[in-house]
Design an enzyme around this catalytic site. Structure first.
Site, PDB file in Angstrom:
ATOM      1  N   PRO A   1       0.785  -1.226   0.000  1.00  0.00           N
ATOM      2  CA  PRO A   1       0.000   0.000   0.000  1.00  0.00           C
ATOM      3  C   PRO A   1       0.826   1.291   0.000  1.00  0.00           C
ATOM      4  CG  PRO A   1      -0.147  -1.111   2.131  1.00  0.00           C
ATOM      5  CD  PRO A   1       0.496  -2.068   1.171  1.00  0.00           C
ATOM      6  N   ASN A   2       0.358   2.221  -0.793  1.00  0.00           N
ATOM      7  CA  ASN A   2       0.897   3.585  -0.917  1.00  0.00           C
ATOM      8  C   ASN A   2       2.174   3.658  -1.757  1.00  0.00           C
ATOM      9  OD1 ASN A   2      -1.158   4.816   0.799  1.00  0.00           O
ATOM     10  ND2 ASN A   2      -0.168   3.694   2.442  1.00  0.00           N
TER      11      ASN A   2
ATOM     12  N   ARG B   1       5.146  10.866  -2.515  1.00  0.00           N
ATOM     13  CA  ARG B   1       4.952  10.594  -1.087  1.00  0.00           C
ATOM     14  C   ARG B   1       6.298  10.711  -0.358  1.00  0.00           C
ATOM     15  NH1 ARG B   1       4.618   4.490   1.227  1.00  0.00           N
ATOM     16  NH2 ARG B   1       4.244   4.990   3.404  1.00  0.00           N
TER      17      ARG B   1
ATOM     18  N   TYR C   1      11.477   8.390   0.667  1.00  0.00           N
ATOM     19  CA  TYR C   1      11.365   7.350  -0.357  1.00  0.00           C
ATOM     20  C   TYR C   1      11.975   7.741  -1.708  1.00  0.00           C
ATOM     21  CZ  TYR C   1       8.116   5.412   3.061  1.00  0.00           C
ATOM     22  OH  TYR C   1       7.570   4.919   4.212  1.00  0.00           O
TER      23      TYR C   1
ATOM     24  N   ASN D   1       8.024  -5.732  -1.136  1.00  0.00           N
ATOM     25  CA  ASN D   1       7.997  -4.615  -0.196  1.00  0.00           C
ATOM     26  C   ASN D   1       6.565  -4.553   0.320  1.00  0.00           C
ATOM     27  OD1 ASN D   1       7.914  -2.285   1.235  1.00  0.00           O
ATOM     28  ND2 ASN D   1       9.083  -1.064  -0.256  1.00  0.00           N
TER      29      ASN D   1
ATOM     30  N   ALA E   1       3.188  -0.870   4.637  1.00  0.00           N
ATOM     31  CA  ALA E   1       2.641  -0.864   6.002  1.00  0.00           C
ATOM     32  C   ALA E   1       2.152  -2.242   6.447  1.00  0.00           C
ATOM     33  CB  ALA E   1       1.518   0.163   6.113  1.00  0.00           C
TER      34      ALA E   1
ATOM     35  N   GLU F   1      12.437  -9.792   1.332  1.00  0.00           N
ATOM     36  CA  GLU F   1      11.707  -8.618   1.838  1.00  0.00           C
ATOM     37  C   GLU F   1      12.584  -7.386   1.619  1.00  0.00           C
ATOM     38  OE1 GLU F   1      11.190  -8.824   6.062  1.00  0.00           O
ATOM     39  OE2 GLU F   1      10.057  -6.929   6.188  1.00  0.00           O
TER      40      GLU F   1
ATOM     41  N   HIS G   1      12.762  -3.027   1.970  1.00  0.00           N
ATOM     42  CA  HIS G   1      12.212  -1.723   2.363  1.00  0.00           C
ATOM     43  C   HIS G   1      13.121  -0.637   1.821  1.00  0.00           C
ATOM     44  CE1 HIS G   1       9.272  -3.616   4.909  1.00  0.00           C
ATOM     45  NE2 HIS G   1      10.240  -4.425   5.296  1.00  0.00           N
TER      46      HIS G   1
ATOM     47  N   ARG H   1      12.964   4.603  12.204  1.00  0.00           N
ATOM     48  CA  ARG H   1      11.817   5.516  12.113  1.00  0.00           C
ATOM     49  C   ARG H   1      10.858   5.326  13.292  1.00  0.00           C
ATOM     50  NH1 ARG H   1       9.468   4.744   6.398  1.00  0.00           N
ATOM     51  NH2 ARG H   1       8.302   6.617   7.001  1.00  0.00           N
TER      52      ARG H   1
HETATM   53  C1  DQA Z   1       8.371   0.813   3.620  1.00  0.00           C
HETATM   54  C2  DQA Z   1       8.468   1.089   5.124  1.00  0.00           C
HETATM   55  C3  DQA Z   1       7.104   0.914   5.787  1.00  0.00           C
HETATM   56  O1  DQA Z   1       7.200   1.194   7.178  1.00  0.00           O
HETATM   57  C4  DQA Z   1       6.099   1.869   5.189  1.00  0.00           C
HETATM   58  O2  DQA Z   1       4.826   1.625   5.726  1.00  0.00           O
HETATM   59  C5  DQA Z   1       6.073   1.860   3.706  1.00  0.00           C
HETATM   60  C6  DQA Z   1       7.308   1.657   2.955  1.00  0.00           C
HETATM   61  C7  DQA Z   1       9.704   1.113   2.906  1.00  0.00           C
HETATM   62  O3  DQA Z   1       9.828   0.714   1.739  1.00  0.00           O
HETATM   63  O4  DQA Z   1      10.596   1.739   3.467  1.00  0.00           O
HETATM   64  O5  DQA Z   1       5.037   2.089   3.094  1.00  0.00           O
HETATM   65  O6  DQA Z   1       8.075  -0.571   3.429  1.00  0.00           O
END
Ligand code: DQA
Length: 147
Positions: free
Chosen positions: A9-10, A17, A22, A73, A76, A100, A102, A109
């Site tokens: 998501p997002n 964003r 990011y 990835n 959240a 995985e 990120h 954070r």
């Molecule tokens: C994320 C880190 C997560 O905490 C966050 O909710 C994201 C992106 C990252 O790529 O750093 O949406 O997975």
């Protein structure tokens, strides 16, 4: 060999964003990079993104059925989705690599980002290296498949 790169998501909002966290590159650029990196490794990479937990879980089931390694990835969902963790568990049970990734370093954070329910069922986790983390994850998959 086909590999899916799944984004939660997002992450469709990459580039706009929190660019300080990011970066300024968008999902289209991530897709272009991952496809090119995969091609160099002899991997046929498909980059996907969804905001929908059911959809991302369905993609894990499909990966198991089709024996497709996964770079994920979970965004959240990383921090609270036991449904996705159970689905990710099945990737490992099928003997498939699950990397995985990120973009940021969640440990540096908010408190709620310090826990990943996906890490215990991932083959490995890469954090804090921006889009480059996806390249390392694809290299890890190529390495694991060759072993
Ligand atoms: C994320 C880190 C997560 O905490 C966050 O909710 C994201 C992106 C990252 O790529 O750093 O949406 O997975």
């Amino acid at each position: 060999i086909k590999v899916i790169v799944v984004n939660g998501p997002n992450l469709g909002r990459l580039g706009v964003r929190q660019p300080d966290v990011y970066g300024r590159q968008d999902l289209a650029e991530l897709r272009r990079l991952c496809t090119a990196w995969g091609a160099e490794l002899g991997l046929d990479v498909e980059v996907r993104q969804t905001d929908d937990e059911a959809e991302i879980i369905g993609w894990m089931h499909q990966a198991v059925d089709e024996k497709t390694p996964v770079v994920m990835n979970p965004a959240a969902f990383t921090h609270y989705s036991y449904g996705l963790a159970d689905a990710a568990h099945m990737i490992g049970d099928a003997g498939l690599p699950l990397m995985e990734v990120h973009i940021s370093n969640p440990s540096a954070r908010d408190e709620f980002r310090k826990r990943s329910v996906i890490s215990p069922v991932a083959t490995g986790t890469i954090t804090g290296l921006g889009f480059y983390g996806y390249k390392l994850a694809l290299e890890a998959i190529a390495h694991l498949l060759a072993a």
